[in-house]
Design a protein around this motif. Structure first.
Motif, PDB file in Angstrom:
ATOM      1  N   GLY A   3      98.133  29.353  18.546  1.00 17.58           N
ATOM      2  CA  GLY A   3      97.708  30.604  19.159  1.00 17.58           C
ATOM      3  C   GLY A   3      96.234  30.588  19.540  1.00 17.58           C
ATOM      4  O   GLY A   3      95.854  31.106  20.599  1.00 17.58           O
ATOM      5  N   ASP A 126      97.773  34.605  14.163  1.00 19.08           N
ATOM      6  CA  ASP A 126      97.485  34.521  15.602  1.00 19.08           C
ATOM      7  C   ASP A 126      97.855  35.831  16.293  1.00 19.08           C
ATOM      8  O   ASP A 126      97.108  36.349  17.131  1.00 19.08           O
ATOM      9  CB  ASP A 126      98.269  33.368  16.235  1.00 19.08           C
ATOM     10  N   TYR A 127      99.029  36.347  15.952  1.00 22.20           N
ATOM     11  CA  TYR A 127      99.501  37.587  16.579  1.00 22.20           C
ATOM     12  C   TYR A 127      98.616  38.766  16.193  1.00 22.20           C
ATOM     13  O   TYR A 127      98.240  39.588  17.035  1.00 22.20           O
ATOM     14  CB  TYR A 127     100.946  37.847  16.171  1.00 22.20           C
ATOM     15  N   LEU A 266     102.611  35.171  21.479  1.00 23.04           N
ATOM     16  CA  LEU A 266     102.390  34.949  20.045  1.00 23.04           C
ATOM     17  C   LEU A 266     103.482  35.596  19.204  1.00 23.04           C
ATOM     18  O   LEU A 266     103.831  35.085  18.132  1.00 23.04           O
ATOM     19  CB  LEU A 266     101.010  35.484  19.659  1.00 23.04           C
TER      20      LEU A 266
END
Length: 449
Positions: A3, A126-127, A266
């Motif tokens: 990501g 990452d999200y 993501l």
């Protein structure tokens, strides 16, 4: 990194080649850490090798999070890779040496579980941090990786040293104290301590034999050659079928399928991480019930089907909800089939088939093949995809995966429920190795030998 790389490209304006190097260099460098970890752990102990791994990784992660340029980012990535290499090597060794015999099998499977859990947490972080400005988000994504290693750092004040290493240092009372915490009864502790002392007494002899062991590996007898073909072959097939490319570049794959926004990309990778983690748990439950070879068949055939399906989806279905759904299904299916079979079973089979005198060096040779294969795949994925498209790249992976089915059929015997001695006998006879005779013939083969 899967990501973070999205925002690194935007912030530092790196090329595709730089992206490949940044992603793939970890596998190559981690090999160096693993190779150095053996001598380091013998010199300073298992516990303090863990501490060293933590320190090196934290330094690398901090440099990555604060790096102002691609060059500094690579330096941090190199240090993080060395730390990971030490950690990957020392974790199973420490667990095996500290665990009571009754629980050793399940406990030594924990590293594989937590590697996959770590991948899932990486996707989730990452999200979570993708909404931050580009020049901040990737730094937080990489910097947050320091937190688990901080926890390990605190744990070092609690966990004991390996009793085997303590015995090798003639610290018998300390070793006895550690054993008393993991075993019940003074008698069991004394018996175990004597076994470790006996093994430690053979250590010097083993060192003198190390050169002849390597000579046997480089100029193997037919049975050892079969063992090496099976062990090193399955290690290489685990990686050349493209699993690390799928994990690292899943946002690139989903973008090719038609997903546009970074948040959506993501979010899709979180599904990949969750699937990979879930099915590794399934594999650990089934491996001693169903057997190694049936799971390998399911795994390799399933991966071949999913990657060929992904190839067709990316090539034939234009941007749209159907194409996106099929791409996500194919990628999740690929990692699921990997995790239920060749992912964990690769390490199990490699450790079972080699005799004790060759196990460490032979496993190291297999690890070299695995790490180099991983590095080559991850460092060339984007360039190959640009030349022949992502769809074409996964067609190649599907062909390699189909070849792995044949390899499993021809070169990987079933080892479920067999003693190490029986497994060694299997490799004495080529027909038995290829499964052309039944295991019921083992006694006859033993008598012939």
């Amino acid at each position: 990194m899967s990501g973070a790389i999205i925002f690194i490209k935007e912030d530092l304006n790196i090329s595709e080649v730089q992206e490949e190097v940044l992603v793939g260099i970890l596998s190559i460098v981690s090999l160096l850490g693993s190779l150095a970890g053996g001598k380091t752990s013998d010199a300073i102990g298992r516990k303090w090798t863990i501490a060293f791994a933590v320190g090196v990784f934290q330094t690398g992660a901090a440099i990555m999070a604060l790096s102002p340029s691609f060059g500094i980012l690579i330096i941090g990535r190199l240090l993080a890779g060395v730390g990971i290499g030490f950690g990957v090597m020392i974790a199973p060794v420490y667990i095996a040496e500290i665990s009571p015999a009754i629980a050793r099998g399940s406990l030594t499977s924990f590293p594989e579980i937590f590697v996959n859990l770590g991948i899932l947490f990486g996707y989730i972080s990452d999200y979570v941090f993708s909404g931050l400005p580009a020049h901040i988000s990737w730094r937080v994504m990489l910097g947050v990786g320091i937190l688990p290693s901080v926890f390990i750092g605190f744990a070092l004040f609690v966990i004991p040293e390996s009793p085997r290493w303590l015995v090798m240092q003639n610290r018998f009372e300390d070793a006895k104290s550690v054993l008393s915490k993991t075993m019940e009864g003074e008698r069991q502790v004394e018996e175990r301590l004597k076994e470790i002392q006996l093994a430690a007494g053979l250590a010097n002899a083993e060192k003198y034999e190390a050169r002849s062991v390597w000579r046997e590996i480089w100029n193997p007898s037919p049975p050892v050659r079969r063992m090496l073909i099976t062990g090193c072959g399955i290690q290489c097939f685990q990686q050349v079928t493209g699993i690390d490319a799928t994990v690292y570049y899943s946002p690139t794959i989903f973008k090719e399928a038609g997903i546009k926004g970074n948040n959506q990309l993501l979010a899709a990778t979180v599904a990949v991480g969750f699937t990979k983690t879930l099915f590794i748990l399934v594999a650990i439950f089934l491996i001693d019930k169903v057997g190694r070879k049936p799971l390998l068949y399911v795994s390799t055939i399933g991966m071949t089907t999913c990657m060929f399906g992904l190839c067709l989806t990316l090539a034939l279905i234009e941007d749209g909800q159907l194409g996106i759904a099929l791409a996500i299904l194919a990628v999740c299916g690929n990692v699921a089939f990997f995790s239920i079979g060749i992912g964990p079973i690769c390490w199990v089979v490699s450790s079972e088939i080699l005799p004790l005198r060759l196990r460490a060096q032979g496993s190291a040779l297999g690890a070299v093949g695995s790490r180099v294969s991983s590095g080559v795949v991850t460092m060339s994925f984007l360039s190959v995809s640009r030349a022949i498209t992502v769809s074409g790249t996964f067609f190649i992976f599907s062909v390699i995966s189909a070849i792995s089915v044949v390899f499993v059929h021809k070169c990987v015997p079933e080892t479920k429920g067999k003693s190490l001695e029986e497994i060694e006998i299997m490799f004495q006879n080529e027909a038995h190795w290829r499964g052309e005779v039944e295991m019921g013939d083992s006694e006859r083969l033993m008598q012939k030998e």
